[in-house]
Scaffold this motif. Structure first.
Motif, PDB file in Angstrom:
ATOM      1  N   LYS A   1       0.815  -1.198   0.000  1.00 41.51           N
ATOM      2  CA  LYS A   1       0.000   0.000   0.000  1.00 41.51           C
ATOM      3  C   LYS A   1       0.855   1.257   0.000  1.00 41.51           C
ATOM      4  CE  LYS A   1      -3.987  -2.050   2.317  1.00 41.51           C
ATOM      5  NZ  LYS A   1      -4.818  -2.060   3.522  1.00 41.51           N
TER       6      LYS A   1
ATOM      7  N   VAL B   1      -1.360   3.529  -4.843  1.00 37.41           N
ATOM      8  CA  VAL B   1      -2.754   3.286  -4.512  1.00 37.41           C
ATOM      9  C   VAL B   1      -3.122   1.879  -4.973  1.00 37.41           C
ATOM     10  CG1 VAL B   1      -5.132   3.982  -4.914  1.00 37.41           C
ATOM     11  CG2 VAL B   1      -3.358   5.722  -4.684  1.00 37.41           C
TER      12      VAL B   1
ATOM     13  N   GLN C   1      -2.591  -2.410  -8.328  1.00 37.84           N
ATOM     14  CA  GLN C   1      -2.808  -1.138  -9.006  1.00 37.84           C
ATOM     15  C   GLN C   1      -3.802  -1.256 -10.158  1.00 37.84           C
ATOM     16  OE1 GLN C   1       0.897   0.880 -10.034  1.00 37.84           O
ATOM     17  NE2 GLN C   1       1.964  -0.317  -8.475  1.00 37.84           N
TER      18      GLN C   1
ATOM     19  N   CYS D   1     -12.098   5.223   2.629  1.00 33.76           N
ATOM     20  CA  CYS D   1     -11.383   4.394   1.656  1.00 33.76           C
ATOM     21  C   CYS D   1     -11.823   2.938   1.771  1.00 33.76           C
ATOM     22  CB  CYS D   1      -9.872   4.510   1.855  1.00 33.76           C
ATOM     23  SG  CYS D   1      -9.280   3.968   3.460  1.00 33.76           S
TER      24      CYS D   1
ATOM     25  N   TYR E   1      -5.012   6.081 -12.535  1.00 35.23           N
ATOM     26  CA  TYR E   1      -3.881   6.282 -11.641  1.00 35.23           C
ATOM     27  C   TYR E   1      -2.621   5.653 -12.215  1.00 35.23           C
ATOM     28  CZ  TYR E   1      -0.998   6.161  -7.459  1.00 35.23           C
ATOM     29  OH  TYR E   1       0.030   6.324  -6.561  1.00 35.23           O
TER      30      TYR E   1
ATOM     31  N   CYS F   1      -9.567   0.917  -0.950  1.00 33.82           N
ATOM     32  CA  CYS F   1      -8.534   1.507  -1.803  1.00 33.82           C
ATOM     33  C   CYS F   1      -7.646   2.365  -0.915  1.00 33.82           C
ATOM     34  CB  CYS F   1      -9.136   2.390  -2.899  1.00 33.82           C
ATOM     35  SG  CYS F   1     -10.249   1.548  -4.019  1.00 33.82           S
ATOM     36  N   CYS F   2      -6.378   2.072  -0.903  1.00 29.95           N
ATOM     37  CA  CYS F   2      -5.452   2.818  -0.044  1.00 29.95           C
ATOM     38  C   CYS F   2      -4.188   3.184  -0.795  1.00 29.95           C
ATOM     39  CB  CYS F   2      -5.085   1.993   1.186  1.00 29.95           C
ATOM     40  SG  CYS F   2      -6.491   1.565   2.224  1.00 29.95           S
TER      41      CYS F   2
END
Length: 252
Positions: free
Chosen positions: A15, A19, A129, A175, A214, A251-252
């Motif tokens: 993490k 993300v 990811q 999150c 991302y 999601c972190c």
């Protein structure tokens, strides 16, 4: 397998790199605890090693430290029952709980063994990811957040696996979200209707819209990976629905 099983204890390291996201099953009992006593969920259930981690199971309690064995003696009449079911990580989590939150430990002590056993059959799916690409394809390139509908009946263009109620309702920027058993069943039903041709269409649509992703963009080279990736998500939801479980996404 696209999504590799990893040590639960190493997730923090992953993490910190970028993300990432994961899906984790939760029982009806766990969902009830999450809604009524968030601390128990965060301090115990969320910290457990899921069933499908690579962490070795305890073969014999003689492998454990004296402190770990003492914890087991406090919460169950037969410590040997954890063999081939629990991991050392699970026991150490209880050791940390007693050390760091002694009042909560004493308050929950009579229920700890049953809580852990209830959740130990739950598995997880690490999405890494790729979660962003995959979720955009499932949403047909549409931008959605956790407040949007998870999915709409007869609308296969709208499937948002990162939706639901915030695990912490007081968090302004959540999150983690949870989906109850009926929501998981509905998502599974909709996902099962998305075949290979539809995945291809959604991929092309998302690439055409070119939503912001991302750390990357869209390319044809990604398609084979995404196709397999989405199949794993479909299967995970199907298994979860068949088992009558809920889901926590993060999601972190």
């Amino acid at each position: 397998m696209v999504v590799q099983k990893i040590y639960w204890a190493e997730l923090a390291a992953f993490k910190n790199m970028s993300v990432t996201a994961l899906l984790r099953q939760i029982t009806k009992t766990g969902l009830d605890i999450l809604q009524k006593d968030l601390e128990i969920y965060e301090d115990i259930i969320a910290e457990l090693a899921p069933k499908n981690t690579d962490i070795p199971l305890i073969a014999d309690i003689s492998e454990l430290t004296l402190e770990q064995r003492q914890i087991l003696d406090e919460i169950t009449s037969d410590a040997n029952e954890v063999c081939n079911v629990w991991t050392e990580w699970d026991v150490e989590m209880l050791v940390d709980l007693k050390r760091d939150c002694p009042k909560n430990y004493e308050r929950w002590k009579q229920s700890l063994y049953s809580i852990v056993c209830s959740e130990k059959n739950c598995s997880y799916l690490y999405l890494g990811q790729a979660w962003d690409w995959g979720s955009y394809v499932l949403r047909n390139g549409q931008a959605m957040n956790h407040l949007d509908c998870i999915c709409v009946a007869n609308d296969l263009n709208r499937v948002n696996i990162f939706a639901g109620k915030p695990v912490d309702p007081t968090d302004s920027y959540p999150c983690c979200w949870y989906q109850d058993v009926s929501e998981v069943a509905e998502i599974s039903r909709v996902l099962s209707a998305i075949g290979e041709k539809e995945v291809r269409r959604r991929f092309e649509q998302a690439a055409k819209i070119n939503p912001p992703i991302y750390r990357g963009g869209w390319s044809e080279d990604q398609y084979p990976f995404l196709q397999e990736f989405l199949q794993e998500i479909q299967l995970f939801y199907q298994v979860t629905a068949d088992q009558g479980l809920g889901m926590v996404s993060s999601c972190c």
